[in-house]
Design a protein around this motif. Sequence first.
Motif, PDB file in Angstrom:
ATOM      1  N   GLN A   4       0.848  -1.187   0.000  1.00  0.00           N
ATOM      2  CA  GLN A   4       0.000   0.000   0.000  1.00  0.00           C
ATOM      3  C   GLN A   4       0.883   1.236   0.000  1.00  0.00           C
ATOM      4  OE1 GLN A   4      -3.243   0.151   2.857  1.00  0.00           O
ATOM      5  NE2 GLN A   4      -2.808   2.305   3.274  1.00  0.00           N
ATOM      6  N   VAL A 102      -5.934  -3.976  -7.723  1.00  0.00           N
ATOM      7  CA  VAL A 102      -5.530  -2.601  -7.431  1.00  0.00           C
ATOM      8  C   VAL A 102      -6.770  -1.881  -6.936  1.00  0.00           C
ATOM      9  CG1 VAL A 102      -4.562  -0.445  -8.319  1.00  0.00           C
ATOM     10  CG2 VAL A 102      -3.794  -2.627  -9.276  1.00  0.00           C
ATOM     11  N   ILE A 104      -8.224   1.720  -4.945  1.00  0.00           N
ATOM     12  CA  ILE A 104      -7.962   3.101  -4.564  1.00  0.00           C
ATOM     13  C   ILE A 104      -8.921   3.447  -3.439  1.00  0.00           C
ATOM     14  CG2 ILE A 104      -8.013   5.510  -5.329  1.00  0.00           C
ATOM     15  CD1 ILE A 104      -7.379   4.354  -8.182  1.00  0.00           C
ATOM     16  N   ILE A 122      -3.376   3.644  -2.390  1.00  0.00           N
ATOM     17  CA  ILE A 122      -3.470   2.602  -3.412  1.00  0.00           C
ATOM     18  C   ILE A 122      -3.003   1.312  -2.765  1.00  0.00           C
ATOM     19  CG2 ILE A 122      -2.642   1.745  -5.636  1.00  0.00           C
ATOM     20  CD1 ILE A 122      -2.236   4.647  -6.495  1.00  0.00           C
ATOM     21  N   TYR A 124      -2.345  -2.741  -3.507  1.00  0.00           N
ATOM     22  CA  TYR A 124      -2.109  -3.601  -4.661  1.00  0.00           C
ATOM     23  C   TYR A 124      -1.722  -5.001  -4.219  1.00  0.00           C
ATOM     24  CZ  TYR A 124       2.667  -2.273  -3.479  1.00  0.00           C
ATOM     25  OH  TYR A 124       3.837  -2.040  -2.805  1.00  0.00           O
ATOM     26  N   VAL A 139       0.865   7.564  -5.523  1.00  0.00           N
ATOM     27  CA  VAL A 139      -0.393   8.266  -5.268  1.00  0.00           C
ATOM     28  C   VAL A 139      -0.287   9.734  -5.691  1.00  0.00           C
ATOM     29  CG1 VAL A 139      -1.219   6.771  -3.419  1.00  0.00           C
ATOM     30  CG2 VAL A 139       0.230   8.711  -2.866  1.00  0.00           C
TER      31      VAL A 139
END
Length: 160
Positions: A4, A102, A104, A122, A124, A139
């Motif tokens: 992250q 992914v 957000i 973010i 992932y 970001v």
Amino acid sequence: MHGQVSQDTPVAVPADLIWDVYRGLELGRLVDKIAPDVLGRVEFLEGDGGVGTIAKFTFPPAPGIPEGGYMKERFIKVDDENRVKETEVIEGGYKALGFDVVRIRLEILEKDSESCIIRSSIVYEGDDKLADVVSHVSVKPLETMAEIVGKHLSDNKSTM
């Protein structure tokens, strides 16, 4: 592999006002209006701004990417009580680099009655072979968006 990246962006606008923009379609409309050359274009393909909405972001050209790029995301959480919005990238963007998941996450955190923090994250997940790609996850575009939207709303508070 999972990870992250996050960034907190302070803005001189009440949390409720920022959330009204961030929670649904207004954020994309505002980005289109005030910063398409910096942040790109937003098109809503499905939905009304709630869970299930699908948006397509077309990024402006950048060095090495003359035509820009794109990303499609689906809204998976809109939590009005906690001012949290989560989306999942379903096509393009970091997903095109090979990540399996992914997401957000945008959180609006109240500082006081006239200011707040926009926390952009973010998250992932992907194969360990992506270790070299992880350094490209940033970001910064979300931080830039928070700064531009925050400034626009701060400059125009009296007309809202």
